[in-house]
Enzyme design. Structure first.
Site, PDB file in Angstrom:
ATOM      1  N   ASP A 534      51.283  52.694  56.035  1.00 18.74           N
ATOM      2  CA  ASP A 534      51.362  52.181  57.412  1.00 18.74           C
ATOM      3  C   ASP A 534      50.410  50.902  57.557  1.00 18.74           C
ATOM      4  O   ASP A 534      49.272  50.779  56.756  1.00 18.74           O
ATOM      5  CB  ASP A 534      51.256  53.269  58.611  1.00 18.74           C
ATOM      6  N   GLU A 614      55.956  50.206  21.455  1.00 21.26           N
ATOM      7  CA  GLU A 614      55.878  50.246  22.914  1.00 21.26           C
ATOM      8  C   GLU A 614      54.466  49.585  23.181  1.00 21.26           C
ATOM      9  O   GLU A 614      54.090  49.153  24.296  1.00 21.26           O
ATOM     10  CB  GLU A 614      56.106  51.700  23.491  1.00 21.26           C
TER      11      GLU A 614
END
Ligand code: DGJ
Length: 728
Positions: A534, A614
């Site tokens: 928030d 990777e």
């Protein structure tokens, strides 16, 4: 700009694209006359109609004028018990036992610069950035004054509101409800949009046309919650990313909140937003004042996209503070999904070395390093290092990590205590509900009573000791359960209705102290992922872990929903292992990175255990992230398509403010045989410029990319595209 016409008691808040107007009428009722796309102004109270409406009573001042009723007038801050039966903004319990709140205009003041709120998060702005209007209202019979604060950030179309309620009488008054925002709309032909979900599925967008009666979302969990976000929207039914008027309203608050909309009897609508009245009761002694959290309002005449971009710009410039406004946040690796609680010094160091070798800049040691914590059943509150796991302590580990060229970050959960902890054994009364009532546990833990200063002092000192003794440049501030049995031993019976709010104020107080004592430490907020995402938290923690769900495909929806109010730069997003630990899905490494790079990027897996190919990709991704950092942090964000379960690709675009550079990201969903040819229409480019796209020698005209769209290649399931556009 705020235009004040004292004679007419008329106040017009003009922003770049919008107008907001209020007026105190002949009876002192503060009318809301208009909020929407920019208009020239003038007295817009002529828009308001009067009619004799049955069962809508008439205030004393108008005698028997049956056409004037608080029940039908658009108002700026509604009262209760005095003839307006719609959603109330203010509910009082007065010394004589009555519940009436009936406000009338007293006066107004203009100030340059943005007002501040002591102890509460708020947008900030200098004299050049913002103006303030303070309107004082009064309920003379109750001896209560109410100051309505308005902050106007013209360039961002942002209007903030907060309310200060003062008991001017000589006896206590109780506040039962105190909204931060009340907003009346002349028509209820509107859609209500909310962002809902749960743990690992936060902030999914839900849209519904307003029905008669009250529709509301909120939280009574003590935190703003995974379930509903304290940000809601209202819009014209046809509104979309680029069209239609829409309104966004956010509460800068991390506790219980309520956002309610009422479709009223005459097809008008009212929105209220503020602290949830659930178990809320605040006593104001004579002379005392209560300040509500701030609400932030933004209207866009041109759809959701413009609203979001204005929120993003305003948050970056006027809510996020200090060094983190302009400094590149480091690429991090987090130990949580890599090892959970299962690590020791050797394992961590190996992990750190391998991560550093790939270019990671910040090493974050997550849960499990303190007390005797080997799982989540113990030690919260004992904020000292577990020397069995980490001999030599944090100082030694940090020094080793720093020698590898990486910064060091640490996980803490300062609002919690485990029953199996020294802290709880010493201070069993320091939790909420230390009474005889059996407690409710959540993740085996209890909640500390942050309304008490001595509790906050103790935790502050414990944290500061850690930060003083090791070179910690990042803190992950977690919070892993909702509040129950909300009762404080430090407050008398008649003040127990204050505990929920005082808890939030306590959290803000401690965060502010930690922040001020350690101005260079980056604090990432977290609450089991995104349970406290928030604008209140963003004032203290400029980034927040978006969700415990790290599956890239689920993250598309979570980050999409989050982006309506919050900028990508605030969303913690990491690449994790496949099959994903929350969903079991395998998504290619490129896609996991593309999704995570549109937030504050990091890894949350054992990088050393990756195959060589990777690892090479990690090196390239870190490089790619650094190259795109400025654009993602400071550029404009365009949602090009919404994530859908049926497989249409999800696309978004970051565009530089000069519109010369952009980054297109596309992720394919589920694929089916014989897929359609697809194109994606770009937005925000300069139609007159030619753009060169990655891997394409022939430039594309901006208008073609926006009007005809970019023809997408056939993407395999969950594969992605990350294309740069550079103007020639
Ligand atoms: C919840 C957080 O969201 C996770 O990232 C992790 O930090 C765990 N808590 C640790 O307990």
């Amino acid at each position: 700009m705020i235009i004040q016409d004292d004679k007419k008691r008329l106040f017009t808040l003009q922003t770049r694209n919008t107008t907001y107007q209020l007026k105190a009428d002949q009876n002192g009722v503060l009318l809301h006359t208009y909020y929407g796309p920019k208009v020239q102004g003038g007295d817009l109270s002529r828009l308001i109609r009067f009619a004799d409406r049955g069962f809508s009573p008439n205030p004393n001042e108008v005698g028997n004028d049956r056409t004037y009723s608080l029940d039908t007038l658009p108002q700026e801050y509604s009262g209760s018990g005095a003839g307006d039966f719609r959603l109330s903004s203010l509910e009082l319990e007065l010394p004589d036992g009555s519940y009436v709140a009936d406000l009338r205009y007293v006066d107004a003041k203009l100030q340059s610069g943005k007002y501040t709120l002591e102890g509460l998060p708020a947008f900030f702005g200098s004299d050049e950035d913002a103006d303030t209007l303070v309107i004082t209202m009064e309920d003379a019979a109750a001896h209560v004054r109410v100051e309505l604060l308005y902050g106007v950030f013209e360039a961002y179309d942002l209007i903030t509101r907060a309310v200060r309620i003062v008991n001017c009488g000589d006896k206590p008054v109780r506040l039962r409800r105190a909204a931060s925002l009340c907003l009346d709309f002349p028509s209820a032909d509107l859609d209500f949009i909310t962002f809902d979900g749960g743990h690992v599925k936060e902030r999914s967008l839900h849209r519904a046309h307003l029905r008669h009666g009250v529709q509301s979302v909120g939280s009574i969990r003590g935190i703003s919650s995974h379930q509903h976000n304290p940000f809601v929207m209202l819009c014209e039914p046809g509104a979309d990313e680029e069209h239609g008027t829409c309104y966004g309203a956010a509460l800068l608050y991390s506790g219980n909140f309520e956002a309610s909309v009422e479709r009223c009897q005459f097809e008008d609508a009212r929105l209220t937003l503020g602290i949830h009245p659930y178990h809320f009761c605040w006593t104001l002694e004579a002379g005392q004042a209560f300040t509500t959290p701030e609400a932030a309002l933004l209207c866009s005449p041109n759809g959701f996209g413009q609203m979001s971009r204005q929120f993003h710009r305003a948050i970056r410039a006027h809510l996020l503070r200090d060094v983190w406004q302009n400094r590149r946040k480091p690429v991090l690796v987090n130990s949580w999904e890599a090892f959970y609680f299962d690590y020791d010094h050797e394992r961590l160091l190996r992990f750190a070395k391998e991560s550093a070798a790939l270019g990671v800049e910040l090493f974050v040691l997550d849960d499990g390093w303190f007390g005797h914590r080997d799982d989540d059943s113990s030690s919260l509150g004992d904020w000292w290092v577990n020397e069995k796991k980490l001999p030599g302590g944090l100082g030694a580990l940090t020094a080793e990590i720093n020698q590898l060229g990486m910064e060091f970050g640490l996980w803490v959960e300062p609002e919690m205590v485990s029953e199996d902890s020294c802290l709880y054994r010493e201070h069993p009364d320091w939790v909420l509900n230390p009474s005889d009532r059996p407690c409710t546990r959540g993740r085996y833990q209890l909640v500390l009573d942050y309304t008490r200063e001595e509790v906050r002092d103790y935790i502050f000192q414990a944290l500061q000791k850690l930060l003083d003794n090791a070179n910690v440049s990042y803190l992950k501030w977690d919070m892993n359960r909702a509040l129950t049995q909300v009762w404080s031993a430090a407050l008398p019976a008649e003040r127990q209705g204050e505990v929920y709010h005082r808890f939030v104020l306590g959290v803000y107080d401690l965060l502010e102290r930690v922040r001020q004592a350690n101005p260079n430490t980056l604090i990432e907020g977290c609450s089991g992922g995104g349970g406290r995402f928030d604008m209140g938290m963003l004032y203290y923690t400029p980034q927040i872990w978006c969700s415990d769900n790290t599956d890239a495909i689920d993250r598309l929806s979570i980050q999409y929903g989050t982006s309506f109010a919050y900028p990508p730069s605030t969303m913690g997003a990491h690449v994790s292992v496949v099959p994903n630990e929350q969903t079991g899905r395998s998504v290619p490494m490129e896609t996991r990175a593309t999704v995570a790079m549109s937030g504050t990027f990091g890894y949350e897996l054992d990088l050393g255990a990756l195959p060589e190919q990777e690892k090479d990709m990690v090196v390239q991704q870190i490089q790619a992230y650094k190259e795109s950092y400025d654009l993602i942090q400071t550029g404009d964000y365009y949602r090009l398509s919404a994530p859908t379960p049926d497989g249409a690709p999800t696309a978004w675009l970051h565009v530089s403010t000069d519109r010369r550079t952009a980054l297109l990201c596309v992720v394919a969903g589920q694929t089916h045989a014989g897929p359609p040819f697809r194109q994606v229409k770009l937005r925000g480019l300069d139609p007159t410029l030619q753009y060169r796209l990655t891997g394409d020698d022939t430039p594309w005209p901006g208008d073609v990319l926006m009007q005809a769209g970019y023809p997408l290649p056939m993407l395999e399931e969950y594969h992605c595209l990350r294309l740069w556009l550079k103007a020639e």
